[in-house]
Design an enzyme around this catalytic site. Structure first.
Site, short mmCIF file in Angstrom:
data_model
loop_
_atom_site.label_atom_id
_atom_site.label_comp_id
_atom_site.label_asym_id
_atom_site.label_seq_id
_atom_site.Cartn_x
_atom_site.Cartn_y
_atom_site.Cartn_z
N LYS A 148 0.01 14.20 0.94
CA LYS A 148 -1.38 14.41 0.52
C LYS A 148 -1.68 15.88 0.26
O LYS A 148 -2.69 16.24 -0.31
CB LYS A 148 -2.34 13.84 1.56
CG LYS A 148 -2.25 12.30 1.70
CD LYS A 148 -3.19 11.79 2.78
CE LYS A 148 -3.00 10.31 3.09
NZ LYS A 148 -3.64 9.41 2.10
N LYS A 150 -9.06 13.10 4.87
CA LYS A 150 -8.13 11.97 4.81
C LYS A 150 -7.10 12.19 5.91
O LYS A 150 -7.04 13.26 6.50
CB LYS A 150 -7.43 11.93 3.45
CG LYS A 150 -6.83 13.28 3.03
CD LYS A 150 -6.26 13.23 1.61
CE LYS A 150 -7.30 13.32 0.51
NZ LYS A 150 -7.37 12.16 -0.36
N ARG A 151 -6.28 11.16 6.20
CA ARG A 151 -5.20 11.36 7.17
C ARG A 151 -4.38 12.58 6.76
O ARG A 151 -4.23 12.85 5.58
CB ARG A 151 -4.29 10.12 7.24
CG ARG A 151 -4.89 8.93 7.95
CD ARG A 151 -3.93 7.76 7.94
NE ARG A 151 -3.49 7.49 6.58
CZ ARG A 151 -2.29 7.07 6.23
NH1 ARG A 151 -1.36 6.85 7.16
NH2 ARG A 151 -1.99 6.84 4.98
N LYS A 163 -15.29 7.39 -3.06
CA LYS A 163 -16.50 7.64 -2.26
C LYS A 163 -17.13 8.97 -2.64
O LYS A 163 -18.35 9.09 -2.78
CB LYS A 163 -16.14 7.65 -0.76
CG LYS A 163 -15.77 6.28 -0.23
CD LYS A 163 -14.95 6.34 1.08
CE LYS A 163 -14.17 5.04 1.25
NZ LYS A 163 -13.09 5.11 2.22
N HIS A 214 0.81 -1.23 0.00
CA HIS A 214 0.00 0.00 0.00
C HIS A 214 0.83 1.27 0.00
O HIS A 214 0.27 2.35 0.14
CB HIS A 214 -0.91 0.05 1.22
CG HIS A 214 -1.91 -1.06 1.29
ND1 HIS A 214 -3.19 -0.94 0.81
CD2 HIS A 214 -1.79 -2.32 1.75
CE1 HIS A 214 -3.84 -2.08 1.00
NE2 HIS A 214 -3.01 -2.94 1.57
N THR A 221 -9.10 6.01 -1.72
CA THR A 221 -10.43 5.42 -1.84
C THR A 221 -11.48 6.49 -1.53
O THR A 221 -12.62 6.39 -1.98
CB THR A 221 -10.62 4.23 -0.88
OG1 THR A 221 -10.14 4.60 0.42
CG2 THR A 221 -9.85 3.01 -1.36
C1 26Q Z 1 4.52 1.22 9.35
C2 26Q Z 1 5.60 0.95 10.16
C3 26Q Z 1 5.49 1.03 11.53
C4 26Q Z 1 4.28 1.40 12.08
C5 26Q Z 1 3.20 1.66 11.27
C6 26Q Z 1 3.32 1.57 9.91
C7 26Q Z 1 2.16 1.86 9.05
C8 26Q Z 1 0.86 1.89 9.54
C9 26Q Z 1 -0.22 2.18 8.73
C10 26Q Z 1 2.31 2.12 7.69
C11 26Q Z 1 1.25 2.39 6.90
C12 26Q Z 1 -0.04 2.44 7.39
C13 26Q Z 1 -1.22 2.74 6.56
C14 26Q Z 1 -1.19 2.92 5.27
C15 26Q Z 1 -2.36 3.26 4.47
O1 26Q Z 1 -3.45 3.45 4.99
N1 26Q Z 1 -2.20 3.32 3.15
C16 26Q Z 1 -3.29 3.66 2.24
O2 26Q Z 1 -3.86 2.46 1.78
C17 26Q Z 1 -5.01 2.73 1.00
C18 26Q Z 1 -5.64 1.39 0.65
O3 26Q Z 1 -4.87 0.72 -0.29
C19 26Q Z 1 -4.65 3.53 -0.24
O4 26Q Z 1 -5.85 3.85 -0.91
C20 26Q Z 1 -3.90 4.80 0.14
O5 26Q Z 1 -3.44 5.42 -1.05
C21 26Q Z 1 -2.75 4.47 1.07
O6 26Q Z 1 -2.16 5.67 1.55
#
Ligand code: 26Q
Length: 805
Positions: A550, A544-545, A656, A353, A652
């Protein structure tokens, strides 16, 4: 008002209230009615759940196991009722009891077991798996406090509070005391008789399954979301307790509970690192043990595991599961390495992702070796094969061999979880076309050369049950009246409304629905923040986050420029805009928090200025979550999807918003690219550098100061910001943001500012022809059939899991 003769359903709810909660209707609080309603509906769901499970066993079907550290499911009651087709009936039954269904639905807390897109995708996928009738388990952690609750304090800053979603219990869950697995940590491994290895962990915790039903559309199929909670093997040391050391007596239990306490946001502090790895292993090990146990009970031999179970890794967070399955097959089930590896690789598939280097997980080798010594040994063993294959393939190209290694040898040695997931899977997928291409060309270029058939694309999707039928009943009804109800079972059929974009009467009805949704959101925002939004203005949303890539900052700076323009020429006929922002910043991500603060500072100044009243309003809506998203999506006119090209894996929220009739202003990034193919370039406002242009600009060397010289308005706004004119004279608050913009501008805000500004101006002109705007919005909705997560899941089923959908 309660009637004298309640119908059977009303009677059942009242009996549940009495028997399960020990309350009479007269003393029941609204929350009691909610629980009684859920428990009553749940009985019916459980019957179908059991039927589904039995049918899967009887037909010996292959099962999907979706492993994810996040499931951002949101509220469940209204979704379940709608999927069962019982919403009307339950509303009437409650009315007989003097209870309003919509009101009690609002009392259900959001299950906020996720950060953002990846977690919400897992939830949409669970909905689609059940709706397509595919047998599946979602595996995750039952975080007691989930994602933090966001508050904005008096100075506009984010404050994180613990989310207490379980404070009043969770009527959806079933604790399975018979599904318990031991998970070990630490210790050492030894070779025992006939070369077998035994790992003797220094400590154990117990993982206990807590199940929630996932009801598919039309209620035909019910799957399981299995979340693990933790318990010490010996929760209370009585001898220690009796000696007066109470904390010591409970120490093991406290350690176990810490494992399932909170979800770590991205970019968290190093302090959380070891805990995060423990969480990952705890959940991966329990899930893999469970999958193996269920398989053995049903099929007797592990040789058929890949034919009967697919394990999908939602990013690398569960990737240690690869080593865990290998360990179980070799150490516990005595399979030879080659056979165990073959089974493992044919069972796992991995979804990536993100390409951002800082979000790619890697663990310091000493840490992994200390917590999971046997797994580290197996990772070395896997790596030996991968390196040998790479050497055989590429000869003397040491850079290529280093790149595919599971161990990063530069500096402190670290285990690369993405490489482990890649090596241990038969399929590695990206989440949009561009993202998949970039995976092949950048982070995974060498692994891709070594295993050229492994990377594939599965562009994300969203469930139309929650994001259209649930969030926008007005639009759903209108569509149904116009083209019939077939689209509710097959979203592709919304394409039938496209010709109605030319129909003035239909456009008017479409506009009336949008207007009502905007009024409803405005009322909600007023109750939340006291701000009265102008429902006639264009609702321009970015939700979004909060992350630099972004580019919420681009939107905010543009808003500031727009504000200055309006102040300078208040006599002009400006298109009125309402700028809406919402999103959480990771607690350890200082810059993201500054961006939240700036949005609030800008909101405060703009909303208080009488000179621009009726033209521009800015609001930052606190505590963005699934339920708030369900209110925002249907009310949006404009969707901001403005990431630096090449950085947003998919997005996503873009889908929506378009499904709910918003036009998109966006870069050619993530799924925006494919949305444009379906919607048509004329009905989106695309701007900015493309991914290859971004790469070239960076290679050529980019000087933000030089570019800023061509943007006098932006330059002036930045100077004002530096002088403290947006922050009550405080010149320090935004100094570092400004500094990094001027010196590096890593996300190319300044480089894209002019085209963004031009795109916004074009949108103002479009808005002035409202008939054409509405026609365009209708064509956006019509093109969204392809964005259903049913389409996405059908592709996973056919091409990765090899099951019939
Ligand atoms: C990594 C290392 C250590 C701790 C946490 C993490 C971590 C945690 C959450 C890394 C990434 C995330 C979340 C990522 C995320 O939400 N990505 C999104 O995924 C969506 C679904 O595929 C995409 O639509 C988005 O583009 C993408 O940002």
């Amino acid at each position: 008002m309660a009637t004298r003769h309640p119908g059977p359903l009303a009677g059942a709810i009242a009996r549940t209230l009495l028997h399960r909660m020990g309350k009479q209707p007269a003393e029941a609080l609204p929350r009691d009615w909610l629980d009684a309603t859920i428990l009553t509906v749940r009985d019916e769901i459980v019957e179908r759940w059991v039927e589904t499970t039995l049918a899967t066993q009887r037909r010996a079907l292959k099962q999907v196991n979706y492993l994810s550290l996040e499931f951002l499911v949101g509220r469940l009651l209204s979704d379940a009722l709608r999927n069962l087709g019982r919403d009307g009936e339950v509303a009437s039954a409650l009315a007989e009891l003097g209870v309003n269904l919509a009101e009690i639905e609002e009392l259900e807390p959001d299950a906020a077991l996720g950060n953002g897109g990846l977690g919400r995708l897992a939830a949409c996928f669970m909905d689609s798996l059940a709706s397509l009738g595919l047998p599946a388990f979602g595996y995750g952690i039952r975080y007691v406090n989930g994602m933090f609750r966001q508050r904005i304090d008096g100075s506009g800053q984010q404050v994180e509070l613990p989310e207490t979603w379980l404070a009043q219990g969770n009527p959806w869950e079933f604790e399975r005391r018979d599904s318990v697995h031991r998970v070990g940590f630490g210790g050492a491994w030894h070779v025992v008789e006939d070369g077998r290895v035994r790992w003797s962990p220094a400590e154990y915790v117990e993982a206990i399954a807590v199940d929630m039903p996932v009801v598919g559309w039309r209620g035909r199929h019910v799957n399981t979301l299995r979340l693990w909670t933790a318990r010490a093997i010996e929760p209370l040391r009585l001898d220690t307790f009796n000696q007066g050391d109470f904390a010591g007596a409970l120490a093991d239990q406290t350690r176990a509970e810490t494992l399932v306490r909170v979800l770590y946001p991205n970019d968290s502090t190093p302090a959380g690192q070891e805990l995060r790895l423990r969480q990952e292993y705890f959940f991966a090990s329990a899930s893999i043990q469970d999958i193996v146990q269920r398989h053995l009970r049903a099929h007797g031999t592990l040789a058929t595991l890949p034919d009967k179970a697919a394990i999908q890794l939602n990013d690398t967070h569960p990737a240690i599961g690869v080593a865990e399955l290998l360990r179980l097959l070799i150490d516990e089930h005595r399979l030879p390495y080659d056979e165990a590896w073959d089974i493992t690789r044919r069972t796992f598939a991995y979804t990536n992702h993100t390409l951002l280097p800082e979000a790619l997980e890697s663990w310091p080798l000493p840490l992994l070796g200390r917590l999971l010594p046997r797994h580290l040994e197996l990772i070395f063993r896997i790596n030996a094969d991968v390196l040998a294959e790479a050497q055989a393939g590429t000869g003397s190209d040491t850079a290529a061999v280093e790149a595919v290694s599971l161990i990063d040898e530069r500096g402190e040695r670290r285990v690369r979880m993405a490489n482990l997931a890649f090596a241990g899977s038969h399929s590695v997928n990206g989440v949009a076309g561009l993202h998949t291409q970039l995976m092949q060309q950048t982070v995974f270029a060498d692994l891709h050369r070594l295993y050229p058939d492994r990377i594939n694309n599965k562009t994300n999707g969203i469930t139309p049950r929650r994001w259209l039928l649930g969030s926008n009943p007005g639009l759903a009804t209108l569509l149904s009246e116009a083209i019939g109800p077939a689209f509710v079972d097959d979203l592709a059929q919304v394409a039938d409304i496209r010709p109605l974009a030319e129909d003035a009467a239909f456009r008017d009805r479409f506009a009336v629905v949008k207007q009502a949704n905007k009024a409803a959101l405005a009322a909600h925002v007023a109750s939340l923040t006291g701000l009265n939004l102008d429902p006639a203005a264009m609702f321009d949303v970015q939700v979004k986050r909060i992350h630099e890539y972004k580019r919420q900052l681009l939107n905010i700076l543009h808003t500031m420029v727009l504000y200055e323009r309006m102040r300078a020429a208040p006599q002009l006929d400006w298109v009125p805009r309402v700028k809406l922002f919402a999103g959480k910043a990771a607690s350890g991500y200082a810059t993201a928090k500054q961006i939240v603060r700036l949005a609030n500072d800008v909101a405060r100044r703009v909303n208080a200025d009488p000179l621009i009243a009726g033209r521009l309003q800015v609001a930052f809506l606190p505590d963005y979550n699934v339920s708030l998203a369900e209110r925002i999506m249907p009310a949006a006119d404009l969707s901001e999807q403005i990431s630096t090209a090449g950085m947003e894996a998919s997005g996503t929220g873009n889908m929506k918003l378009a499904l709910n009739g918003a036009l998109t202003i966006g870069t050619l990034d993530g799924a925006n690219v494919e949305m444009r193919e379906h919607i048509g370039a004329d009905d989106m406002q695309i701007f900015g550098l493309t991914a290859p242009e971004v790469t070239r600009l960076r290679e050529r060397g980019y000087d933000p100061r030089e570019s800023l010289e061509l943007l006098p308005e932006l330059k002036a706004v930045l100077a004002d910001l530096a002088a403290g004119r947006w922050s009550d004279g405080d010149q320090q608050v935004y100094a570092s943001i400004i500094e990094s913009l001027l010196t590096e501008d890593r996300y190319l805000l300044i480089a894209d500012f002019a085209t963004y500004d031009a795109a916004q101006a074009a949108l103002d002109r479009r808005w002035s022809n409202r008939q054409e705007w509405t026609a365009s919005a209708i064509r956006n909705v019509a093109a969204m059939g392809w964005c259903s997560s049913d389409r996405t899941i059908a592709q996973y089923a056919r091409e990765i899991w090899r099951i019939a959908a």
